[in-house]
Design a protein around this motif. Sequence first.
Motif, mmCIF file in Angstrom:
data_model
loop_
_atom_site.group_PDB
_atom_site.id
_atom_site.type_symbol
_atom_site.label_atom_id
_atom_site.label_comp_id
_atom_site.label_asym_id
_atom_site.label_seq_id
_atom_site.Cartn_x
_atom_site.Cartn_y
_atom_site.Cartn_z
ATOM 1 N N ASP A 44 0.767 -1.250 0.054
ATOM 2 C CA ASP A 44 0.106 0.035 -0.080
ATOM 3 C C ASP A 44 0.811 1.388 0.061
ATOM 4 O O ASP A 44 0.297 2.361 -0.613
ATOM 5 C CB ASP A 44 -0.900 0.014 1.273
ATOM 6 N N ASN A 45 2.031 1.308 0.710
ATOM 7 C CA ASN A 45 2.713 2.587 0.980
ATOM 8 C C ASN A 45 4.180 2.608 0.375
ATOM 9 O O ASN A 45 4.534 3.664 -0.109
ATOM 10 C CB ASN A 45 2.899 2.804 2.371
ATOM 11 N N LEU A 46 4.755 1.572 0.257
ATOM 12 C CA LEU A 46 6.320 1.520 -0.085
ATOM 13 C C LEU A 46 6.479 1.235 -1.610
ATOM 14 O O LEU A 46 7.077 2.045 -2.191
ATOM 15 C CB LEU A 46 6.971 0.550 0.695
ATOM 16 N N LEU A 47 6.045 -0.023 -1.873
ATOM 17 C CA LEU A 47 6.005 -0.116 -3.655
ATOM 18 C C LEU A 47 5.579 0.944 -4.628
ATOM 19 O O LEU A 47 6.259 1.254 -5.471
ATOM 20 C CB LEU A 47 5.708 -1.459 -3.843
ATOM 21 N N PRO A 48 4.285 1.411 -4.176
ATOM 22 C CA PRO A 48 3.754 2.449 -4.906
ATOM 23 C C PRO A 48 4.659 3.814 -5.023
ATOM 24 O O PRO A 48 4.528 4.686 -6.015
ATOM 25 C CB PRO A 48 2.305 2.577 -4.470
ATOM 26 N N ASN A 49 5.554 3.972 -4.040
ATOM 27 C CA ASN A 49 5.945 5.182 -3.888
ATOM 28 C C ASN A 49 7.684 5.264 -4.154
ATOM 29 O O ASN A 49 8.426 6.099 -3.655
ATOM 30 C CB ASN A 49 6.144 5.904 -2.487
ATOM 31 N N ASP A 50 8.147 4.008 -4.781
ATOM 32 C CA ASP A 50 9.585 4.032 -5.016
ATOM 33 C C ASP A 50 9.761 3.597 -6.358
ATOM 34 O O ASP A 50 9.480 2.105 -6.535
ATOM 35 C CB ASP A 50 10.096 2.790 -3.845
ATOM 36 N N PRO A 51 10.137 4.493 -7.256
ATOM 37 C CA PRO A 51 10.492 4.151 -8.652
ATOM 38 C C PRO A 51 11.767 3.460 -9.083
ATOM 39 O O PRO A 51 11.963 3.163 -9.956
ATOM 40 C CB PRO A 51 10.219 5.576 -9.435
ATOM 41 N N THR A 52 12.628 3.320 -8.044
ATOM 42 C CA THR A 52 14.029 3.252 -8.074
ATOM 43 C C THR A 52 14.079 1.562 -8.165
ATOM 44 O O THR A 52 13.416 0.757 -7.575
ATOM 45 C CB THR A 52 14.983 3.539 -6.988
ATOM 46 N N PRO A 53 14.905 1.174 -9.139
ATOM 47 C CA PRO A 53 15.023 -0.427 -9.285
ATOM 48 C C PRO A 53 15.451 -0.980 -8.123
ATOM 49 O O PRO A 53 14.860 -2.050 -7.473
ATOM 50 C CB PRO A 53 16.341 -0.709 -10.387
ATOM 51 N N GLU A 54 16.392 -0.390 -7.117
ATOM 52 C CA GLU A 54 16.748 -1.125 -6.072
ATOM 53 C C GLU A 54 15.896 -1.054 -5.039
ATOM 54 O O GLU A 54 15.554 -2.116 -4.288
ATOM 55 C CB GLU A 54 17.941 -0.157 -5.393
ATOM 56 N N GLY A 55 14.945 0.046 -4.923
ATOM 57 C CA GLY A 55 13.809 -0.065 -3.940
ATOM 58 C C GLY A 55 12.857 -0.883 -4.362
ATOM 59 O O GLY A 55 12.386 -1.859 -3.444
ATOM 60 N N LYS A 56 12.419 -1.319 -5.581
ATOM 61 C CA LYS A 56 11.653 -2.342 -5.899
ATOM 62 C C LYS A 56 12.096 -3.706 -5.632
ATOM 63 O O LYS A 56 11.394 -4.517 -5.118
ATOM 64 C CB LYS A 56 11.261 -2.444 -7.442
ATOM 65 N N VAL A 57 13.234 -3.942 -5.985
ATOM 66 C CA VAL A 57 13.976 -5.493 -5.603
ATOM 67 C C VAL A 57 13.932 -5.514 -3.951
ATOM 68 O O VAL A 57 13.308 -6.592 -3.609
ATOM 69 C CB VAL A 57 15.449 -5.414 -5.991
ATOM 70 N N PHE A 58 14.268 -4.431 -3.291
ATOM 71 C CA PHE A 58 14.323 -4.614 -1.873
ATOM 72 C C PHE A 58 13.029 -4.846 -1.411
ATOM 73 O O PHE A 58 13.000 -6.018 -0.554
ATOM 74 C CB PHE A 58 14.795 -3.158 -1.385
ATOM 75 N N TYR A 59 11.727 -4.241 -1.881
ATOM 76 C CA TYR A 59 10.553 -4.472 -1.228
ATOM 77 C C TYR A 59 10.099 -5.951 -1.467
ATOM 78 O O TYR A 59 9.196 -6.517 -0.766
ATOM 79 C CB TYR A 59 9.698 -2.970 -1.546
ATOM 80 N N GLN A 60 10.122 -6.238 -2.936
ATOM 81 C CA GLN A 60 9.652 -7.503 -3.568
ATOM 82 C C GLN A 60 10.450 -8.656 -2.650
ATOM 83 O O GLN A 60 9.813 -9.713 -2.299
ATOM 84 C CB GLN A 60 9.724 -7.432 -4.892
#
Length: 251
Positions: free
Chosen positions: A109-125
């Motif tokens: 709800d809050n983290l993935l939708p607000n992080d456009p960076t490849p590192e951020g997406k990998v981190f959260y997934q």
Amino acid sequence: PRDMDQQAKLVYKAKLAEEAERYEDMVESVTALAKLNVELDVEQRNLLSVAYKNVVGARRASWRVLSSIEAKEKDKSDDTKVARLAEYRTVVETELEKICQDLLKIIDDNLLPNDPTPEGKVFYQKMAGDYYRYLAEFATGDRRAEMAKHAQSRYEAAMTEATTGKLKTTNPILLGLALNFSVFYFEIQGNPPLACKLAKDAFDKAIAELDSLSETDYKDATLIMQLIRDNLTLWTTDQNDDGEAVEEIEG
């Protein structure tokens, strides 16, 4: 802006709670931080990871101890003790369920939708994969299969994001993902060959790139590579029959 002030305040509170080893308080602060719906920087992501790792880690450890005692009492056929233990184990499972579900909701709800960076997406997934894996650890039957399926799809999504985002093979987030995804294959799916292949591939690809790294990056990468190698050693010698702890990493 007010949001910046609020962010700084919550980061400070989270750090204080970490110093004081009050991880429930730390979870409260990082959860509020995530709910500001802003992109978290590396330090903030790590605070989130540390907070949840500690509250969930304590309960995972409790669950393992109780399950082990329960198995011994079952062997002795002491039904009264087995019933008491099962009841107590359920208390821990309820807490584990809540912590994991809370974090998974925040991620989506809050983290993935607000992080456009490849590192951020990998981190959260990857993190979502980890917390579905924790849910699978104590689940049984269809529920276990369902949680394992969610974990696998999130780890796979993280792998896809890493490829799309061209993360280097020595990136600590990618290495941590390979480490934990391989643990998932070994412990949850009961597939040692696939676990070893995934871990070995990540290790070999990173080895090839190590020479090009700065000293700091080299240290970060080799730290996780060592954990991967420890698991490979464990898994390829007598398939971990002695119940030795498998290495995994958070965040």
